[in-house]
Design an enzyme around this catalytic site. Structure first.
Site, mmCIF file in Angstrom:
data_model
loop_
_atom_site.group_PDB
_atom_site.id
_atom_site.type_symbol
_atom_site.label_atom_id
_atom_site.label_comp_id
_atom_site.label_asym_id
_atom_site.label_seq_id
_atom_site.Cartn_x
_atom_site.Cartn_y
_atom_site.Cartn_z
ATOM 1 N N ASP A 48 -2.515 5.860 -3.493
ATOM 2 C CA ASP A 48 -1.344 5.243 -2.870
ATOM 3 C C ASP A 48 -0.840 4.132 -3.780
ATOM 4 O O ASP A 48 -1.308 3.970 -4.908
ATOM 5 C CB ASP A 48 -1.680 4.725 -1.473
ATOM 6 N N SER B 226 0.823 -1.205 0.000
ATOM 7 C CA SER B 226 0.000 0.000 0.000
ATOM 8 C C SER B 226 0.861 1.260 0.000
ATOM 9 O O SER B 226 1.633 1.482 -0.920
ATOM 10 C CB SER B 226 -0.946 -0.048 1.198
ATOM 11 N N ASP C 40 -1.177 0.958 -4.042
ATOM 12 C CA ASP C 40 -2.083 -0.051 -4.601
ATOM 13 C C ASP C 40 -3.440 0.524 -4.968
ATOM 14 O O ASP C 40 -4.348 -0.219 -5.348
ATOM 15 C CB ASP C 40 -2.244 -1.235 -3.651
ATOM 16 N N ASP D 173 -5.997 1.739 -3.430
ATOM 17 C CA ASP D 173 -7.261 1.524 -2.716
ATOM 18 C C ASP D 173 -7.652 2.761 -1.919
ATOM 19 O O ASP D 173 -8.676 2.772 -1.245
ATOM 20 C CB ASP D 173 -7.217 0.282 -1.826
#
Length: 455
Positions: A246, A108, A248, A250
Site C-alpha cells: 500500500d 496508507s 506506506d 506496512d
C-alpha cells in the site's frame, strides 16, 4: 467531540481536516509529552530530544512534513528527516538511532487527497490510546513557553537510516531468492524505490509495477486495494509470485503464479506453519484480529497452534504479542508483524519472509496457500450512517443475533465502525458465498435504517 486519532494515527483530507496548523500543533504537543524522557536518551546523552520524520509520496506530504518539522524544532527537538520511506522504516529508524520518537506522514491505502500522521514512541512502538488522548488534550490548550537561542532544535537529512533499514530487511531473510521471478506493485507509494532494490539485492528477478514514486497517483488502481493489474502482470510475465504494497508499505498481499490472491490470513498461516516447523513460533501461538477468517482459525487448530484475537489494528496485535511474548501476528488486510525483527506491520519484511518460504520449500505459492481454506467472506461498507451507535442500537443487536442463529457454527457476523473512514463495516462469513452475501446485505439494510446520520 470526535476523537482526532483513529485506529492508525490521524487521517483526513489534507488542507481540509488535516491542516498544516494541526500538524504543527500535534508535533509541538508530542515533544512536550514524549520529549522529556528522551532529553538524556542515547549513548551521547543528547541535550535535546531526537525525532525521526518520514513521509510517503503524496504531494501534501511536503507541506505537512514542513509543518511537523517546524513544530518539532520550534519546541526544542532535533529532527532527522529520512524523506520518502515506508512506515516501518521510520519505526526501525527510531529504534536504530535511539530516537525519542518518530513521525510518519501517510494515509496508507487511502486515496491521494488524504494524508495522515502516525507517531512512534521510543523503540519504534505505536502510541497507546491514553498517550494519543493526552496529545489531543495538550493540542486544545494554549501553547507553552518555547525554547530560544541555542535551545531550539536542529534539522538534518539522514538518508543513511533508510539504508540501515534495507540492510536489516536483508539480514532477516533466511535464504536467497535467486530462482524467483517476482512482480512487485508499489502503489506509487513509499516503497517505490526501496522494494525493487531490496528484492533485487536478495537475488530475485524483479518486475516493478506502479513504482515511479508518482505521489499524485498513489493507490490509484494499484496496490493492495486494487490487485487486478498485479494479477494480470504475474500471468503475463510468467512470474512465480506477485507482491502488492500500500501507500506506506506496512502491508503486503500476494498473488500466485495463476493470478490467484493470497491474503493476509493465508500469509500468516504459511509463516506460522514455517515457524512452528522450525520450533521458532513462541508458545505455538499466533495473534490475529477479529477480522481473521474462520478458515484460518480452523487451520491453526488442526496444526496445534493457538490463536489469540484482538481488535482491528496492528498496534493492538503488537500489544498482545508483547504481553504474551509471541513472535508472529497480523491482519487479513496484510499487516503482518514479525516481532523478532520489527515493531509494527512491515510489508517489505513480510514479502521477503513469504518469498523465502517459497524458495526454501521449492513449492509454488499456490500450493503453500492451501495451508488454510477460506470460508466465503463478504464485507459491505455502509456509508452515510452514525457509526458511533453501532454498539448501542437494540434494533441492530437483534438483527445480528438473528443472523448468528441462522449461521450457527458454520459462520459468523462482525459489525464495527471503521477507525480510519466514516463508515460501518458489515462482515459475514458462511459456508457458501450466496448465504454470506445475502446475510451481509440484509444486515447492511438494518444498519442504514437503525443508524441514520445525524443532521
Amino acid at each position: 467531540m470526535t476523537r482526532l486519532f483513529g485506529t492508525d494515527g490521524v487521517r483526513g483530507v489534507a488542507n481540509v481536516n488535516l491542516t498544516a496548523e494541526q500538524a504543527l500543533s500535534l508535533a509541538s504537543a508530542a515533544v512536550e509529552l514524549l520529549g522529556a524522557p528522551g532529553r538524556s536518551a542515547g549513548p551521547a546523552q543528547r541535550p535535546r530530544p531526537l525525532v525521526v520524520v518520514g513521509r510517503d509520496t503524496r504531494p501534501s506530504g511536503e507541506f505537512l512534513e514542513a509543518a511537523v518539522v517546524a513544530g518539532l524544532a520550534a519546541s526544542g527537538a532535533d529532527v532527522a528527516r529520512i524523506g520518502v520511506a515506508p512506515t516501518p522504516a521510520v519505526a526501525h529508524a527510531v529504534a536504530a538511532s535511539d530516537a525519542t520518537f518518530g513521525v510518519m506522514l501517510s494515509a496508507s491505502h487511502n486515496p491521494m487527497p488524504d494524508n495522515g500522521i502516525k507517531v512512534f514512541a521510543a523503540g519504534g512502538l505505536k502510541l497507546p490510546d491514553e498517550v494519543e488522548d493526552a496529545i489531543e488534550r495538550r493540542m486544545a490548550q494554549p501553547p507553552g513557553p518555547r525554547p530560544v537561542g541555542a535551545d531550539v532544535g536542529r534539522i538534518r537529512d539522514e538518508p543513511g537510516l533508510l539504508d540501515r533499514y534495507a540492510d536489516h530487511l536483508l539480514a532477516a531473510l533466511p535464504v536467497r531468492l535467486d530462482n524467483l521471478r517476482v512482480v512487485v506493485d508499489c502503489a506509487q507509494g513509499a516503497a517505490s524505490a526501496l522494494a525493487p532494490r531490496v528484492l533485487r539485492a536478495a537475488g530475485a528477478d524483479v518486475i516493478a509495477l506502479h513504482a515511479d514514486g508518482d505521489g499524485a497517483a498513489i493507490n490509484d488502481g494499484s496496490g493492495v486495494t486494487h490487485l487486478d493489474s498485479l494479477r494480470a502482470a504475474v500471468v503475463d510475465q510468467a512470474a512465480d509470485v506477485g507482491i502488492a504494497h500500500d501507500g506506506d508499505a506496512d502491508r503486503c498481499l500476494a498473488v500466485d503464479a495463476a493470478g490467484e490472491i493470497v491474503d493476509g490470513d493465508q500469509i500468516l498461516a504459511i509463516c506460522a506453519l514455517a515457524l512452528a516447523e522450525r520450533g521458532e513460533l513462541a508458545d505455538d501461538t499466533v495473534v490475529v484480529t477479529v477480522m481473521s477468517n474462520l478458515g484460518f482459525h480452523h487451520a491453526m487448530r488442526e496444526a496445534g497452534i493457538t490463536v489469540v484475537t484482538t481488535p482491528v489494528g496492528d498496534r493492538y496485535v503488537v500489544e498482545a504479542m508483547r504481553a504474551g511474548g509471541y513472535v508472529l501476528g497480523g491482519e487479513q488486510s496484510g499487516h503482518v508483524v514479525f516481532l523478532d525483527h520489527a515493531t509494527t506491520g512491515d510489508g517489505l519484511l513480510t514479502a521477503l519472509r513469504l518469498l523465502g518460504r517459497v524458495a526454501e520449500t521449492g513449492q509454488p505459492l499456490g500450493e503453500l496457500a492451501k495451508a488454510m481454506t477460506r470460508l466465503p467472506q463478504v464485507l459491505v461498507n455502509v456509508r452515510g450512517v452514525d457509526r458511533t451507535r453501532v454498539d448501542t442500537s437494540p434494533q441492530l443487536r437483534a438483527a445480528v443475533a438473528a443472523a448468528e442463529a441462522e449461521l450457527g457454527d458454520g459462520g459468523r457476523v462482525l459489525l464495527r465502525p471503521s477507525g480510519t473512514e466514516p463508515l460501518v463495516r458489515v462482515m459475514v462469513e458462511a459456508e457458501t458465498d450466496a448465504v454470506a452475501r445475502d446475510t451481509a446485505q440484509r444486515l447492511a439494510a438494518v444498519v442504514r435504517a437503525a443508524l441514520p446520520a445525524p443532521r
